[in-house]
Scaffold this motif. Structure first.
Motif, PDB file in Angstrom:
ATOM      1  N   GLY A  90       0.285  -0.872  -0.162  1.00 13.25           N
ATOM      2  CA  GLY A  90       0.205  -0.021   0.360  1.00 13.25           C
ATOM      3  C   GLY A  90       0.879   0.938   0.285  1.00 13.25           C
ATOM      4  O   GLY A  90       1.836   1.412  -0.615  1.00 13.25           O
ATOM      5  N   GLY A  91       0.178   2.032   0.859  1.00 10.80           N
ATOM      6  CA  GLY A  91       1.107   3.363   0.320  1.00 10.80           C
ATOM      7  C   GLY A  91       0.705   4.249   1.923  1.00 10.80           C
ATOM      8  O   GLY A  91       0.049   3.564   3.126  1.00 10.80           O
ATOM      9  N   ILE A  92       1.339   6.013   2.136  1.00 12.65           N
ATOM     10  CA  ILE A  92       1.099   5.621   3.413  1.00 12.65           C
ATOM     11  C   ILE A  92      -0.039   6.150   3.727  1.00 12.65           C
ATOM     12  O   ILE A  92      -0.480   7.100   4.388  1.00 12.65           O
ATOM     13  N   SER A  93      -1.675   6.414   2.660  1.00 13.28           N
ATOM     14  CA  SER A  93      -2.804   5.961   2.765  1.00 13.28           C
ATOM     15  C   SER A  93      -3.200   5.233   4.067  1.00 13.28           C
ATOM     16  O   SER A  93      -3.615   5.552   4.817  1.00 13.28           O
ATOM     17  N   GLU A  94      -2.535   4.084   3.837  1.00  5.72           N
ATOM     18  CA  GLU A  94      -3.291   3.249   4.440  1.00  5.72           C
ATOM     19  C   GLU A  94      -2.158   3.247   5.816  1.00  5.72           C
ATOM     20  O   GLU A  94      -3.279   3.131   6.754  1.00  5.72           O
ATOM     21  N   LEU A  95      -0.933   3.464   5.543  1.00  6.51           N
ATOM     22  CA  LEU A  95      -0.480   3.721   7.030  1.00  6.51           C
ATOM     23  C   LEU A  95      -1.482   4.631   7.617  1.00  6.51           C
ATOM     24  O   LEU A  95      -1.004   4.687   9.061  1.00  6.51           O
ATOM     25  N   SER A  96      -1.223   6.288   7.366  1.00  4.51           N
ATOM     26  CA  SER A  96      -2.435   7.013   8.508  1.00  4.51           C
ATOM     27  C   SER A  96      -3.534   6.735   8.728  1.00  4.51           C
ATOM     28  O   SER A  96      -3.748   6.535   9.698  1.00  4.51           O
ATOM     29  N   GLY A 121      11.841   3.979   5.958  1.00  2.00           N
ATOM     30  CA  GLY A 121      11.248   2.409   5.056  1.00  2.00           C
ATOM     31  C   GLY A 121      10.669   3.378   4.065  1.00  2.00           C
ATOM     32  O   GLY A 121      11.551   2.556   2.619  1.00  2.00           O
ATOM     33  N   THR A 122       9.909   4.153   3.736  1.00  2.14           N
ATOM     34  CA  THR A 122       9.763   4.761   2.572  1.00  2.14           C
ATOM     35  C   THR A 122      10.771   5.430   1.668  1.00  2.14           C
ATOM     36  O   THR A 122      10.840   4.918   0.524  1.00  2.14           O
ATOM     37  N   VAL A 123      12.124   6.693   2.441  1.00  2.00           N
ATOM     38  CA  VAL A 123      13.488   6.515   1.943  1.00  2.00           C
ATOM     39  C   VAL A 123      13.582   5.417   1.047  1.00  2.00           C
ATOM     40  O   VAL A 123      14.627   5.304   0.175  1.00  2.00           O
ATOM     41  N   ILE A 124      14.019   4.282   2.270  1.00  3.88           N
ATOM     42  CA  ILE A 124      14.675   2.805   1.444  1.00  3.88           C
ATOM     43  C   ILE A 124      14.238   2.433   0.245  1.00  3.88           C
ATOM     44  O   ILE A 124      14.720   1.899  -0.566  1.00  3.88           O
ATOM     45  N   ALA A 125      12.910   2.325   0.928  1.00  2.00           N
ATOM     46  CA  ALA A 125      12.164   1.657  -0.860  1.00  2.00           C
ATOM     47  C   ALA A 125      12.626   2.861  -1.740  1.00  2.00           C
ATOM     48  O   ALA A 125      12.650   2.376  -3.029  1.00  2.00           O
ATOM     49  N   ARG A 126      12.212   4.385  -2.117  1.00  2.00           N
ATOM     50  CA  ARG A 126      12.685   4.476  -3.125  1.00  2.00           C
ATOM     51  C   ARG A 126      13.903   4.684  -3.571  1.00  2.00           C
ATOM     52  O   ARG A 126      14.146   4.723  -5.164  1.00  2.00           O
ATOM     53  N   PHE A 127      14.947   4.901  -2.660  1.00  2.00           N
ATOM     54  CA  PHE A 127      15.825   5.513  -2.643  1.00  2.00           C
ATOM     55  C   PHE A 127      17.406   4.638  -2.587  1.00  2.00           C
ATOM     56  O   PHE A 127      18.309   4.557  -3.097  1.00  2.00           O
ATOM     57  N   ALA A 156      -1.731  12.183   0.741  1.00  2.00           N
ATOM     58  CA  ALA A 156      -1.330  10.886   1.214  1.00  2.00           C
ATOM     59  C   ALA A 156      -1.908  10.396   0.153  1.00  2.00           C
ATOM     60  O   ALA A 156      -0.670   9.800  -1.106  1.00  2.00           O
ATOM     61  N   TYR A 157      -2.840  10.809  -0.868  1.00  2.00           N
ATOM     62  CA  TYR A 157      -3.238  10.289  -2.231  1.00  2.00           C
ATOM     63  C   TYR A 157      -2.115  11.232  -3.495  1.00  2.00           C
ATOM     64  O   TYR A 157      -1.608  10.323  -4.030  1.00  2.00           O
ATOM     65  N   LEU A 158      -1.743  11.900  -3.669  1.00  2.00           N
ATOM     66  CA  LEU A 158      -0.856  12.828  -4.287  1.00  2.00           C
ATOM     67  C   LEU A 158       0.754  12.681  -3.473  1.00  2.00           C
ATOM     68  O   LEU A 158       1.082  11.815  -4.982  1.00  2.00           O
ATOM     69  N   TYR A 159       0.889  11.736  -2.469  1.00  2.00           N
ATOM     70  CA  TYR A 159       2.014  11.535  -2.462  1.00  2.00           C
ATOM     71  C   TYR A 159       2.217  10.098  -3.460  1.00  2.00           C
ATOM     72  O   TYR A 159       3.307   9.728  -3.947  1.00  2.00           O
ATOM     73  N   ASP A 160       1.367   9.116  -2.761  1.00  2.00           N
ATOM     74  CA  ASP A 160       1.070   7.893  -3.238  1.00  2.00           C
ATOM     75  C   ASP A 160       0.806   8.283  -4.906  1.00  2.00           C
ATOM     76  O   ASP A 160       1.343   6.525  -5.163  1.00  2.00           O
ATOM     77  N   THR A 161       0.485   8.565  -5.457  1.00  2.00           N
ATOM     78  CA  THR A 161       0.875   8.799  -6.711  1.00  2.00           C
ATOM     79  C   THR A 161       1.411   9.725  -7.421  1.00  2.00           C
ATOM     80  O   THR A 161       1.262   9.407  -8.715  1.00  2.00           O
ATOM     81  N   GLY A 162       2.903   9.685  -6.774  1.00  2.00           N
ATOM     82  CA  GLY A 162       3.905  10.363  -7.209  1.00  2.00           C
ATOM     83  C   GLY A 162       3.846  11.948  -7.263  1.00  2.00           C
ATOM     84  O   GLY A 162       4.907  12.593  -7.994  1.00  2.00           O
ATOM     85  N   ASP A 163       2.703  12.261  -7.033  1.00  2.00           N
ATOM     86  CA  ASP A 163       3.005  13.637  -6.936  1.00  2.00           C
ATOM     87  C   ASP A 163       3.408  14.773  -5.974  1.00  2.00           C
ATOM     88  O   ASP A 163       3.328  15.342  -5.043  1.00  2.00           O
ATOM     89  N   ASP A 164       4.901  14.775  -5.736  1.00  2.00           N
ATOM     90  CA  ASP A 164       5.796  15.002  -4.535  1.00  2.00           C
ATOM     91  C   ASP A 164       5.413  16.543  -4.481  1.00  2.00           C
ATOM     92  O   ASP A 164       5.699  17.214  -3.777  1.00  2.00           O
ATOM     93  N   VAL A 165       5.808  17.403  -5.359  1.00  2.00           N
ATOM     94  CA  VAL A 165       4.882  18.552  -5.328  1.00  2.00           C
ATOM     95  C   VAL A 165       3.563  19.763  -4.790  1.00  2.00           C
ATOM     96  O   VAL A 165       3.632  20.225  -3.603  1.00  2.00           O
ATOM     97  N   GLY A 166       2.680  18.472  -5.789  1.00  2.00           N
ATOM     98  CA  GLY A 166       1.573  18.709  -4.411  1.00  2.00           C
ATOM     99  C   GLY A 166       1.187  17.965  -3.193  1.00  2.00           C
ATOM    100  O   GLY A 166       0.775  18.408  -2.459  1.00  2.00           O
ATOM    101  N   ALA A 167       2.053  17.461  -3.135  1.00  2.00           N
ATOM    102  CA  ALA A 167       1.862  15.828  -1.548  1.00  2.00           C
ATOM    103  C   ALA A 167       2.778  17.751  -0.629  1.00  2.00           C
ATOM    104  O   ALA A 167       2.326  17.166   0.526  1.00  2.00           O
TER     105      ALA A 167
END
Length: 376
Positions: free
Chosen positions: A55-61, A85-91, A293-304
């Motif tokens: 899942g994403g931050i939506s579920e974790l929140s 976890g997010t940083v390691i998963a992404r980078f 959370a939705y914006l972050y999980d869908t990859g919109d870092d600026v909007g998030a």
């Protein structure tokens, strides 16, 4: 963006709520952490390939909010699976992912996150913790303050700065520092706030780290940093909303039952209206949190980034008001240990202060959203 929760999210919310109610306000942190991990809640945002829920931050929140609403929030969820976890998963490199993500998901290992410094405050650009190359190793030197749960963590993800070989300027980088690394020491800060997770000041005195302690690309800079900070703000909002809901539920129950002059006190508008307003504020804050959370999980870092700051601000304010009104509704009983609200007076203010103050969020919105000039 969906404006109503999916059936899967509703089911997750109900299941976590049931878990939280079994543990309640007098919960044992280790037992709850272990059970939440076994049920898959701690790693719900991490990739399935590494033992997470996919899942994403939506579920974790949702998980953190519902635990908070039951009176047993797990602060380290903000840090270990959400930020680290997010940083390691992404980078992270593949070995870093293999080493850390399954263990973070099943709760057998935890990570702390070290960014705040004594002299930098909320200004991440003034971080003075530096890393310099020594052969293939890194030497990390600096200080951190108000770092949560370091005594519980197997390692701390430290934000430092390295020198750009092209410009000579310092750029942010992240390093995994094991808890037993030579030169890495901690001192517990004596806090008035009583919480299961303690706060620490860290000292890094030429801590020698191997090359693979660096997370991600040395040149990625702020991208990697904010990949962790945006989830942190969203999860802080969840923490605050859950706390506010817990306090409000206690007040509503009391207002329904407490009878003076032949009527429950909740029948009087002076009691009912402020509680209704607190509920509205919490619901509005949750909507902004869900958007972030939705914006972050869908990859919109600026909007998030914008939405996460707004969500954290709204949730902090709503939480403080909900707790204050709940205590006020109970009168003297609101300050007794029996009803369990008095300690929230202090705890609620954490959401206004950390991980970034409401004033700095207002600065962010005025500069980044409204385009107004900076005063600093």
């Amino acid at each position: 963006m969906p404006t109503t929760e999916t059936e899967e999210h509703k089911a997750l919310r109900a299941a976590v709520s049931a878990l939280g109610k079994r543990h309640g306000r007098t919960y044992d942190r280790e037992q709850l952490w272990s059970e939440a991990a076994k049920l898959g809640y701690l790693g719900v945002n991490l990739p399935e390939a590494y033992g997470g829920g996919g899942g994403g931050i939506s579920e974790l929140s949702i998980v953190l909010e519902e635990l908070g609403a039951a009176g047993c929030p797990l602060l380290m969820m903000v840090v270990s699976p959400a930020i680290c976890g997010t940083v390691i998963a992404r980078f992270g490199t593949e070995p870093q992912k293999q080493t850390w993500l399954p263990a973070l998901a099943d709760g057998t290992r935890t990570m702390a996150f070290g960014i705040t410094e004594p002299d930098a405050g909320s200004n991440s650009h003034r971080i003075t913790t530096t890393a310099r190359k020594d052969g293939t190793d890194w030497l990390l030197t600096g200080r951190k303050v108000f770092i949560s749960g370091v005594d519980l963590a197997d390692a701390t993800l430290i934000v430092g700065r390295t020198e750009d070989s092209r410009t000579g300027r310092l750029k942010p980088c992240l390093f995994i520092v094991p808890r037993d690394a030579p030169g890495f020491t901690r001192r517990q800060i004596d806090m008035e706030l009583q919480a299961a997770e303690k706060q620490f000041e860290l000292t890094l005195d030429d801590v020698r780290l191997p090359a693979d302690a660096l997370v991600g690309d040395e040149d990625a800079g702020l991208l990697q940093l904010f990949a962790g900070l945006n989830p942190e703000r969203i999860m802080t909002a969840a923490f605050a909303i859950g706390m506010g809901r817990y306090a409000l539920a206690r007040a509503i129950e009391y207002a329904r039952d407490r009878t003076v002059w032949d009527a429950p006190i909740g029948a009087h508008q002076a009691i009912a209206h402020p509680l209704a307003q607190a509920h509205i504020d919490l619901e509005l804050a949750r909507l902004m949190m869900q958007k972030a959370a939705y914006l972050y999980d869908t990859g919109d870092d600026v909007g998030a980034g914008e939405a996460a700051n707004m969500a954290k601000y709204a949730a902090g304010e709503a939480c403080v008001r909900a707790v204050d009104q709940s205590v006020h509704t109970l009168g003297g009983n609101g300050l007794t240990r029996e009803f369990g609200l008095a300690s929230l007076i202090t705890a609620a203010r954490v959401a206004r202060i950390a991980p970034v103050s409401r004033e700095m969020i207002l600065n962010y919105v005025s500069h980044q959203t409204l385009g107004l000039p900076k005063s600093y």
